[in-house]
Every structure is written in C-alpha cells, then in structure tokens.
Design a protein around this motif. Structure first.
Motif, PDB file in Angstrom:
ATOM      1  N   GLY A 104       0.800  -1.138  -0.085  1.00 23.67           N
ATOM      2  CA  GLY A 104      -0.099   0.081  -0.081  1.00 23.67           C
ATOM      3  C   GLY A 104       0.807   1.234   0.138  1.00 23.67           C
ATOM      4  O   GLY A 104       2.105   1.092  -0.218  1.00 23.67           O
ATOM      5  N   PRO A 105       0.441   2.372   0.274  1.00 24.71           N
ATOM      6  CA  PRO A 105       1.013   3.682   0.147  1.00 24.71           C
ATOM      7  C   PRO A 105       1.721   3.852   1.482  1.00 24.71           C
ATOM      8  O   PRO A 105       1.688   3.095   2.392  1.00 24.71           O
ATOM      9  N   SER A 106       2.578   4.872   1.456  1.00 28.16           N
ATOM     10  CA  SER A 106       3.457   5.244   2.774  1.00 28.16           C
ATOM     11  C   SER A 106       2.530   5.568   3.705  1.00 28.16           C
ATOM     12  O   SER A 106       1.358   6.049   3.596  1.00 28.16           O
ATOM     13  N   GLY A 107       3.257   5.570   4.859  1.00 27.59           N
ATOM     14  CA  GLY A 107       2.489   6.061   6.302  1.00 27.59           C
ATOM     15  C   GLY A 107       1.923   7.474   6.094  1.00 27.59           C
ATOM     16  O   GLY A 107       0.897   7.975   6.453  1.00 27.59           O
ATOM     17  N   ASP A 108       2.812   8.361   5.548  1.00 26.33           N
ATOM     18  CA  ASP A 108       2.722   9.706   5.559  1.00 26.33           C
ATOM     19  C   ASP A 108       1.560   9.927   4.427  1.00 26.33           C
ATOM     20  O   ASP A 108       0.724  10.974   4.626  1.00 26.33           O
ATOM     21  N   ILE A 112      -2.125  11.976   5.226  1.00 34.07           N
ATOM     22  CA  ILE A 112      -2.686  13.083   4.661  1.00 34.07           C
ATOM     23  C   ILE A 112      -4.032  12.486   4.221  1.00 34.07           C
ATOM     24  O   ILE A 112      -4.801  13.766   4.467  1.00 34.07           O
ATOM     25  N   MET A 113      -4.289  11.638   3.550  1.00 41.53           N
ATOM     26  CA  MET A 113      -5.560  11.485   3.044  1.00 41.53           C
ATOM     27  C   MET A 113      -6.585  10.994   4.067  1.00 41.53           C
ATOM     28  O   MET A 113      -7.910  10.938   3.847  1.00 41.53           O
ATOM     29  N   GLY A 114      -6.107  10.629   5.256  1.00 41.07           N
ATOM     30  CA  GLY A 114      -7.022  10.026   6.119  1.00 41.07           C
ATOM     31  C   GLY A 114      -7.579  11.323   6.990  1.00 41.07           C
ATOM     32  O   GLY A 114      -8.412  11.212   7.701  1.00 41.07           O
ATOM     33  N   ASP A 115      -6.979  12.183   7.104  1.00 32.63           N
ATOM     34  CA  ASP A 115      -7.477  13.548   7.574  1.00 32.63           C
ATOM     35  C   ASP A 115      -8.071  14.241   6.351  1.00 32.63           C
ATOM     36  O   ASP A 115      -7.435  14.645   5.548  1.00 32.63           O
ATOM     37  N   LYS A 116      -9.546  14.380   6.606  1.00 31.13           N
ATOM     38  CA  LYS A 116     -10.315  15.111   5.897  1.00 31.13           C
ATOM     39  C   LYS A 116      -9.900  16.372   5.149  1.00 31.13           C
ATOM     40  O   LYS A 116     -10.046  17.009   3.826  1.00 31.13           O
ATOM     41  N   ILE A 117      -9.658  17.131   6.357  1.00 26.68           N
ATOM     42  CA  ILE A 117      -9.301  18.584   5.950  1.00 26.68           C
ATOM     43  C   ILE A 117      -7.978  18.701   5.413  1.00 26.68           C
ATOM     44  O   ILE A 117      -7.793  19.422   4.101  1.00 26.68           O
ATOM     45  N   GLU A 118      -6.952  18.072   5.542  1.00 26.82           N
ATOM     46  CA  GLU A 118      -5.525  17.847   4.980  1.00 26.82           C
ATOM     47  C   GLU A 118      -5.579  17.399   3.353  1.00 26.82           C
ATOM     48  O   GLU A 118      -5.254  17.812   2.691  1.00 26.82           O
ATOM     49  N   ALA A 119      -6.611  16.408   3.393  1.00 24.04           N
ATOM     50  CA  ALA A 119      -6.762  15.720   2.202  1.00 24.04           C
ATOM     51  C   ALA A 119      -7.418  16.855   0.988  1.00 24.04           C
ATOM     52  O   ALA A 119      -6.992  16.761   0.024  1.00 24.04           O
ATOM     53  N   LYS A 120      -8.352  17.699   1.724  1.00 21.00           N
ATOM     54  CA  LYS A 120      -9.006  18.695   0.930  1.00 21.00           C
ATOM     55  C   LYS A 120      -7.821  19.596   0.430  1.00 21.00           C
ATOM     56  O   LYS A 120      -7.895  20.020  -0.835  1.00 21.00           O
TER      57      LYS A 120
END
Length: 447
Positions: A104-108, A112-120
C-alpha cells in the motif's frame, strides 16, 4: 518479488488476495480469529496463524500480534485488504521499521488522505476540483455562520477523521447550523476520538463518482477509469458500476487525467481511489481512499487488469505494468454487495448457511468466502459475497445480472438478494437515472 505474503484480513477479500498470490507463485500466510478457524481463506492458505479471540480489537486490529505472525512465519510483506488496518498509518510505519513491506502507500500518504481537511487542501494543491467550503477545521459558531453565508445554504458539516456517515449533519438554514455543528462535533468525538469538523456546500442531487488510480511511487501515475457508486444506504455503497451511466467520454477522460496527474505529482505508490460528488457536469472532491476498494472487480472487468497483481507488483518495486495509453475499457460491469442482512430492515442476520449456490456463465463472477454449512459470525461486517456481472454494454449487463440474481441461492440466513432482484427491474435503475439519495427514498416508499 516477495517470497511470502501475510494477508491481514478475512472473508472474501482475504480469499481474493490469496488467489492473486497463488497465481504469482507467492507463498501465503493468513491470520485469523478463533471465530474464523473454519473460514475458506484459512483452509486454502499455505500457513495460518490464530491471532486472538473474535472481537476485532483483539485479533484483526491487533498490530503486535500481526507483526509477530510475520516474524514467526518469515513473511516479507503484508497485504491489508480493505477495512481493519488497511488505512492505518501507524501499522504501515511499524511494518517498515521491521523491514516488512506494507502493500500500500506510505504512512505519510495514508495520514494526509486520512485527515479529511488535509486531504482537501492537498487535492486543491494538486489541481483536483473541490467542494466550496472551509479551508480547515471549524470550532466557533461565528466562523461557521460566516462560511455558510459565503457559500450559501444548505451546507453539510463533516467529521475531519470521519467516514460511513458518522459526524455528518446537514444545515438548511442559519437556525439549523448551531445544532448541526454541536451534534456533528459530539458524534465525531465519540466515534473517532477527534471532534474536528469542517463545512462544505451541500449538493442536493449529486452522484457519487470515484476514479481508480495507481502510482509507482516514482512520479508515474495512471487511472483505470471511474465507477459510479451512487446507490447507497446511510452512506454505505450497495451497488457499483463501471463506467458511470452519467458521464460522457469527454468528462471521463478529463477527470481521469486530472486524477492520474495528481497521483504522479504526489509521488503516490500503489492503489488509491479519488472520490467525487458529481452534479450538473461538475466534479467535487470528497475524499481519497488509500487502499483497494470493495468494488474493485468492476474495474477489473472492464479493463481486464488484475488490480491485486498490480498492487503486489508496485509494492515489490516492479513499477506499473501498463502505460495510460495501453489501458482499454471494454463493456459494462455491475457489482451487487450480498450482505447477511434482512433486505427490508438491514438488520444483520448471522447464522448457518444451509445451502449456497452461485450463478455461472459468461460474464459472471462471484467473490465470496462462504460455503454450504459455513456459520456467519456475528462479530464482523455483514458482507458475504459480491456478484459481479460484465456485458458488452449496459443493457446486456443488466439482462445478465437479472438472470444471475435468479440463480443465486443462499438458504439458512436472510440476505439482500431480494433487494437486488427488485432494483434490477426498476425503470430508474434500468435508465441509469439515480443519485445518492435515490435508494433511501425508494426504500422509504416501499415501507
């Protein structure tokens, strides 16, 4: 290529990954709870390790037990499937610290994408269209009123760490806003341990469109087309199809290209799905899932590409197997999620399957880990199988789906098969005219 992959999941997805490993000549290890000792994936794996009692927190979510299973068996990689630890950045980091590859992708990137605000924020920076709304978390009522006034009512308040509809409230006027804000924060805190919320413009009749992407981690990215996941109940997908009946070729190529370029620019590695709301010809980013999706088989059906093979190849350092111009889309595919639930109330229906017969024939695929005599445990997700149908076009696909549903037999428990037999005969569904609210309105009308 890996020598031995540990599959950190259960049910149909564990069996799906196991089959891909066997095709690639890779040894398999599965972990299981005591409740899953007789599961199909446990029976077919080269090795199995019991990691705890039935509750997920004591077994499938127990990171230390899974890492110990890797060390005991000599597994050099872990495939997390979907759910459980598949989007757990800490798990990916711990595996890396033990020189075990997380498929799967990196932990970073998971963070990033697990936090909806940061993902946006990230999506906006990468050129992906986003829903108008707050730039970050909203904590003050005054700030909430200002943002809502700017973007216009109705608005939706969402949990930053949320999913599955929890911590999500709609406000249609300023009078609704304060209560919606307080309720959403309370629900978010209880469900996710984080009460941060954000505000977005609420779209009245959107479709849910998602784009399957892959990155090689070294600046290359491709897309495998889109899926339409608009038939939902309580924000949970029920029926998925590819391609979407709502998009034309130009829209399809445009949004696919945007997503592929974004994944390349991000330096993302592995499979991901960028999800949008789509209304009046416009796409609005809502989230990115950094894992394989339940509905990935419909994409495999129309592209002829095994996405799990691709995940393993990329994670092992082999890069992407195809260039964008080599990906061809053929025909139409639909997936129905067959759950062990009452088709009217959606109440879980665990118990023993007394008879299990799956349909067959051209264009029919069933992904399931159950069998006659198998006992559905009450501890986990109610998904027991997925019916995937492929045809040369949507009309043929619907005809084939109707026939396949008539052949599908699951006795001993209640399932959602009767719901799909109703849906396949509905005129709106036949015409592809539905949005994310359609199914709940249909079910309310039937009651």
């Amino acid at each position: 290529m890996f020598q031995k992959i540990l599959i950190a999941n259960r049910g149909e997805i564990a069996l799906r990954v196991l089959r891909a490993c066997k095709e690639l000549g890779i040894q398999t290890v599965v972990v299981h709870s005591t409740a899953d000792a007789d599961a199909m994936h446990v029976r077919l794996a080269d090795e199995s390790v019991c990691i705890g009692p039935p509750p997920s927190r004591d077994s499938y979510l127990n990171i230390h037990q899974i890492v110990a299973a890797c060390e005991i068996t000599g597994a050099d990689a872990v495939h997390p499937g979907y759910g459980f630890l598949s989007e757990n950045a800490k798990f990916a980091d711990i595996l890396a610290a033990h020189n075990i590859t997380f498929i799967g992708p990196s932990g970073d990137h998971i963070r990033i994408m697990g936090d909806k605000i940061e993902a946006k924020r990230t999506a906006k920076r990468l050129g992906i269209p986003v829903v108008p709304g707050s730039d970050g978390a909203v904590t003050e009522e005054k700030e909430a009123r200002r943002i809502a006034a700017e973007i216009g009512y109705p608005v939706i308040i969402k949990a930053s760490a949320g999913g599955g509809g929890r911590g999500m409230k709609v406000a249609r006027s300023e009078a609704d806003l304060v209560v919606a804000l307080q309720t959403a924060r309370s629900e978010a805190g209880a469900a996710f341990g984080d009460d941060a919320v954000y505000i977005e413009k609420y779209l009245e009749k959107p479709r849910h469109i998602e784009v399957q992407v892959f990155g090689d981690g070294a600046g290359r990215g491709v897309h495998f087309g889109e899926r339409d996941c608009s038939l939902q109940r309580r924000h949970q997908k029920v029926w998925e199809e590819a391609p979407s009946p709502a998009l034309n070729a130009e829209e399809r190529a445009h949004i696919g290209g945007v997503c592929a370029r974004a994944i390349a620019d991000l330096g993302y590695s592995g499979a991901g799905t960028i999800e949008f709301l789509y209304e009046n010809g416009e796409f609005y980013f809502i989230e990115m899932n950094t894992r394989l999706q339940v509905e990935h088989p419909v994409t495999e059906a129309i592209t002829g590409i095994d996405l799990v093979h691709e995940q393993i190849r990329v994670a092992s350092g082999g890069g992407l197997s195809v260039r964008q111009e080599e990906i061809r889309f053929q025909g139409h595919a639909i997936e129905c999620r067959i759950n062990a639930e009452d088709p009217r109330t959606f109440t879980p229906s665990p118990g023993t399957i007394t008879h299990f017969h799956t349909p067959g024939g051209l264009g029919i695929r069933v992904d399931s880990g159950v069998y006659s005599g198998y006992k559905i445990p009450p501890y986990y997700d109610s998904l027991i199988g997925k019916l995937i149908v492929h045809g040369r076009n949507r009309v043929e696909c619907m005809m084939r789906l109707r026939r396949a549903l008539d052949e599908f037999v699951v006795d001993g428990i209640k399932t959602t098969l009767p719901l799909f037999r109703d849906l396949v005969g509905n005129a709106d569904i036949a015409n592809g005219e539905y949005d994310i609210h359609w199914l709940e309105k249909y079910l309310a009308k039937e009651d």
